[in-house]
Design a protein around this motif. Sequence first.
Motif, PDB file in Angstrom:
ATOM      1  N   THR A 328       0.841  -1.194   0.000  1.00  0.00           N
ATOM      2  CA  THR A 328       0.000   0.000   0.000  1.00  0.00           C
ATOM      3  C   THR A 328       0.880   1.248   0.000  1.00  0.00           C
ATOM      4  OG1 THR A 328      -0.133   0.033   2.414  1.00  0.00           O
ATOM      5  CG2 THR A 328      -1.896  -1.107   1.224  1.00  0.00           C
ATOM      6  N   GLN A 330       0.522   5.672   0.752  1.00  0.00           N
ATOM      7  CA  GLN A 330      -0.310   6.712   1.364  1.00  0.00           C
ATOM      8  C   GLN A 330       0.085   8.052   0.766  1.00  0.00           C
ATOM      9  OE1 GLN A 330      -0.026   6.913   5.623  1.00  0.00           O
ATOM     10  NE2 GLN A 330      -1.372   8.686   5.799  1.00  0.00           N
ATOM     11  N   THR A 339      -3.154  10.378  -8.249  1.00  0.00           N
ATOM     12  CA  THR A 339      -2.781   8.967  -8.246  1.00  0.00           C
ATOM     13  C   THR A 339      -1.359   8.834  -8.771  1.00  0.00           C
ATOM     14  OG1 THR A 339      -3.768   8.691 -10.448  1.00  0.00           O
ATOM     15  CG2 THR A 339      -5.136   8.123  -8.556  1.00  0.00           C
ATOM     16  N   SER A 374      -3.674   4.801  -5.663  1.00  0.00           N
ATOM     17  CA  SER A 374      -3.857   5.761  -4.575  1.00  0.00           C
ATOM     18  C   SER A 374      -3.850   5.085  -3.215  1.00  0.00           C
ATOM     19  CB  SER A 374      -5.177   6.516  -4.753  1.00  0.00           C
ATOM     20  OG  SER A 374      -6.270   5.605  -4.775  1.00  0.00           O
ATOM     21  N   GLY A 375      -3.761   3.760  -3.191  1.00  0.00           N
ATOM     22  CA  GLY A 375      -3.757   3.010  -1.938  1.00  0.00           C
ATOM     23  C   GLY A 375      -3.067   1.676  -2.131  1.00  0.00           C
ATOM     24  N   SER A 376      -3.857   0.603  -2.228  1.00  0.00           N
ATOM     25  CA  SER A 376      -3.272  -0.729  -2.380  1.00  0.00           C
ATOM     26  C   SER A 376      -2.815  -0.959  -3.823  1.00  0.00           C
ATOM     27  CB  SER A 376      -4.286  -1.794  -1.979  1.00  0.00           C
ATOM     28  OG  SER A 376      -5.435  -1.726  -2.814  1.00  0.00           O
ATOM     29  N   SER A 428       3.561   0.569   4.785  1.00  0.00           N
ATOM     30  CA  SER A 428       3.018   1.503   3.795  1.00  0.00           C
ATOM     31  C   SER A 428       3.996   2.654   3.653  1.00  0.00           C
ATOM     32  CB  SER A 428       1.662   2.022   4.261  1.00  0.00           C
ATOM     33  OG  SER A 428       1.206   3.056   3.415  1.00  0.00           O
TER      34      SER A 428
END
Length: 532
Positions: A328, A330, A339, A374-376, A428
């Motif tokens: 992930t 952040q 993104t 944008s995350g995972s 992360s």
Amino acid sequence: MKNDCLRIFLLFVVMAFVSACGGCGAGEAGSECHPDDRDSCNDGLVCAAHASGDNLCQIPVGGACDLDDDPSYCQTGSACFKQRDESACLTTRGNTCSAEEAHCAPDLVCAEREGGTFACYSPVVVTGLVFDSEDRDAIEGAHVIALNEEATAVTDVAISGVDGSYALSLPVKRDANGKPLRQFFTLRASAQDYQTFPSGIRTALPIDASVGTDKDGKWRISTALTEIAMIALPESEQGRAAISGRVLASTRSDGVLVVAERDNKGISGVSDRRGHYTIFNVPPGGYAVRGYAAGVQLEPVSATMQDADLTGVDLQESDKGVASVSGTIQIVAAGGGLTTSVVFVVASTFNELAIRGEVPSGLRAPRTGTPNISGSWTIEGVPAGDYVILAGFENDFLVRDPDPGIAGTEIVRITIPASSAPVTIGQSFKVTAALATVSPGATEAELVTQKPMLVWGPLSNADAYSVVVFNAHGNLVWSDDDVAKPSGSTNVSVQYAGPLDDGMYYQFRATAHRRGSPNSTTENLLGVFYTE
């Protein structure tokens, strides 16, 4: 009277048949046949519709024919051509071909069309020059290949001539009329005594295959982007030998990043469409030669370099699996809605100062296209090796958060075993909004005629700025640790006072600080300038 009429009619039919067929017998090329009767044509012929409207025995595409026969009775859509020491029926322009056995007429290639079918069309040829970036002299013997958007080789190697010229036949999808469709590719070039292009701070800009012009029976692409300027290595690194071989894998052999590794440092090459590779400028010593590409696991090979070229260093496929790696990111202090992408860099090629290195084909999330992470994230098919994971690496207004005082900002390193077991990155890591690069090199490498003023955008909460400049070899050449902070929202600027050598490329990297800690930088791929 009726019998006489019948005899005259039958005689007329026979004469017409003899005229059309040249006196051929039943089952021979040019004779009438029935598609449902497998025995109506002799062996080696096919029964197919003819331009005359009749079903005739015809010579199939690829079959031997006689140029003196008129007509030759090649299968519809083909014609008789001289091919090497014999003649054969070959598919003519615009007619369907097989990707496995093309059999296109001379000067045509079997190209994919919209919809997935294939047809014979004029080739798309990329032409250009390879030359020394300092004196612009031609470079003979440079290896040039084309890569698609996944960094997979789609051509064989073209070797530049004595005048530095090269030509690559590029496989490009076509519309119904044979015109190349919009697709993008990049070029990679390597040569003895020269730095590989692209590498270090130099990137290869994408070339649109649809910009070619139809000339002399070929779609030709020749633009400023097909002219390749190469930077000479320092004299101490010249005169070295090369390692070459093939990637021999059923899974994939093309576009494999092949790295000769020693003491955590690597020198690389990329395999062409048939798996051939060459790594130039390898110092004497012992190496582990490894291959990296998504979806294929290769056995490393030991190689000992002397002062002569080493050939036949082939990489075989391993029976061990490849991993699915997930993690992930952040995004912090980026204004929302942004993104990025995540890439794996082979650790032995990573430059700590430039914060970049070689990314193998397919080791990116998303695999192709616009950044959307944008995350995972997940990258499939990762082969064994040591990697550096980078996010915010592309021109996406984001960079890795450089603040060492908070968690998740350090450069992520990982060792992937030779296994199909999934791997999860536990930590992360953070990316943040980049400082705007104003000049030089706001969008691409910029030509300068004198030492430039380095200009970048401010950060509202910064209380200090610093800047470094490094050259194409990854060496720091100039820095200023105390750049004056401007008032308000004025851009930050400082006069560059380092070297500016002809033919050399440079990149500046600015950093914003707050209370002694870095909290943003300019983007990884921008701020590049050069002089001729």
